[in-house]
Design a protein around this motif. Structure first.
Motif, PDB file in Angstrom:
ATOM      1  N   MET A  92       0.884  -1.191   0.014  1.00  0.00           N
ATOM      2  CA  MET A  92       0.086  -0.290  -0.146  1.00  0.00           C
ATOM      3  C   MET A  92       0.916   1.348  -0.069  1.00  0.00           C
ATOM      4  N   SER A  93       0.846   2.230  -1.095  1.00  0.00           N
ATOM      5  CA  SER A  93       1.730   3.068  -1.054  1.00  0.00           C
ATOM      6  C   SER A  93       1.126   4.168  -2.067  1.00  0.00           C
ATOM      7  N   ILE A 116       0.887  -5.548   2.422  1.00  0.00           N
ATOM      8  CA  ILE A 116       1.696  -4.841   3.325  1.00  0.00           C
ATOM      9  C   ILE A 116       1.199  -3.305   3.781  1.00  0.00           C
ATOM     10  N   CYS A 117       1.062  -3.330   5.012  1.00  0.00           N
ATOM     11  CA  CYS A 117       0.417  -1.741   5.468  1.00  0.00           C
ATOM     12  C   CYS A 117       1.543  -0.985   6.195  1.00  0.00           C
ATOM     13  N   THR A 144      -2.282   8.426   6.777  1.00  0.00           N
ATOM     14  CA  THR A 144      -1.287   8.005   7.953  1.00  0.00           C
ATOM     15  C   THR A 144      -0.793   6.511   7.720  1.00  0.00           C
ATOM     16  N   GLY A 145      -1.472   5.598   7.298  1.00  0.00           N
ATOM     17  CA  GLY A 145      -0.833   4.297   7.131  1.00  0.00           C
ATOM     18  C   GLY A 145      -1.604   3.775   6.297  1.00  0.00           C
ATOM     19  N   GLY A 146      -1.051   2.386   5.716  1.00  0.00           N
ATOM     20  CA  GLY A 146      -1.608   1.638   4.629  1.00  0.00           C
ATOM     21  C   GLY A 146      -3.010   0.775   5.313  1.00  0.00           C
ATOM     22  N   GLU A 147      -3.396   0.953   6.337  1.00  0.00           N
ATOM     23  CA  GLU A 147      -4.290  -0.038   6.892  1.00  0.00           C
ATOM     24  C   GLU A 147      -5.815   0.509   6.103  1.00  0.00           C
TER      25      GLU A 147
END
Length: 259
Positions: A92-93, A116-117, A144-147
């Motif tokens: 995740m990007s 992958i987060c 903030t993140g890949g979640e």
């Protein structure tokens, strides 16, 4: 079709409990059509402080995810699978390929996915180069993140699997699946506060309904997402409809100028 297995590497596995166990995703698990495996890759950190990030070489702001925890976590998971299973490993990007319905349909044909987060400033480049098969972005913005991105993609993919939705024809008419936005939908009552359902939908005439839906889907796409029509194979009839709408649009502009 076999069960879809989805592994999720994250520092915050608790974020997924509500999403994965509710609604369509929860029912898909109950039907044993999908199984989720949450992995906290902090467990694979190599130092006593369980550190998964570090300062970037060359300086700069923020922290970068180290390669070891993610490589070790993925390799451990792969070691538990039969040798013939080759999962797609999705990073995740915001720098990744733009996620689309076509990508969702492609991923829905797989039987094993690993997400992958990441968090912090970014990833060690070796993760991109040597570990993942796909780098995906859900839009031109930064989270903030890949979640959250992973949740969006998982929901989009799982609903396309056979047996997940009650009506298997539903995803075929979704926006973007046909290349167009979806046509307007109505249900009972036929007249609500004077707002009436189009007569054609009450007619029972299937060919007329089909044409109305086709025209409405095209019109909505022309209005809201004309960029989608650049590569859409328009029929002669559809070209004629668009020409008619363009003509009406120009007339409206002229009328406004006269006022």
């Amino acid at each position: 079709m076999s069960k879809l297995s989805i592994d999720i590497l994250t520092l915050f596995p608790e974020m997924f409990s509500g999403v994965l166990n509710s609604s369509i995703l929860g029912k898909a698990q109950e039907k044993q059509l999908v199984q989720f495996h949450l992995i906290n890759f902090r467990d694979y950190a190599t130092n006593k402080h369980k550190q998964v990030d570090d300062y970037p070489y060359g300086g700069g702001g923020g922290m970068v995810l180290k390669p070891e925890p993610l490589f070790y976590a993925v390799e451990d998971r792969l070691s538990q699978l039969p040798t013939h299973v080759k999962p797609r490993i999705l990073l995740m990007s915001p720098q990744g390929e733009r996620f689309t319905q076509q990508k969702a349909e492609e991923l829905a044909r797989e039987n094993h996915l690993i997400f992958i987060c990441g968090h912090y400033e970014g990833y060690d480049e070796r993760i991109r180069q040597y570990l993942v098969t796909d780098e995906i972005s859900i839009g031109d913005y930064v989270l903030t993140g890949g979640e959250l991105a992973a949740m969006v993609i998982i929901d989009s993919v799982v609903r396309l699997r056979e047996g997940v939705l009650g009506n298997q024809s539903s995803p075929k008419d979704d926006s973007f699946s046909t290349g167009l936005l979806e046509y307007p939908q109505y249900t009972r009552p036929a007249d609500f506060r004077g707002m009436k359902v189009p007569e054609v939908l009450l007619s029972g005439h299937h060919e007329r309904i089909k044409e109305w839906r086709r025209r409405q889907a095209l019109y909505r796409t022309w209005q809201r997402r004309p960029d989608l029509l650049k590569n859409y194979p328009l029929s002669d009839q559809e070209k004629a409809w668009i020409a008619e709408w363009e003509k009406q649009k120009e007339k409206q502009k002229k009328d406004v100028k006269r006022q």
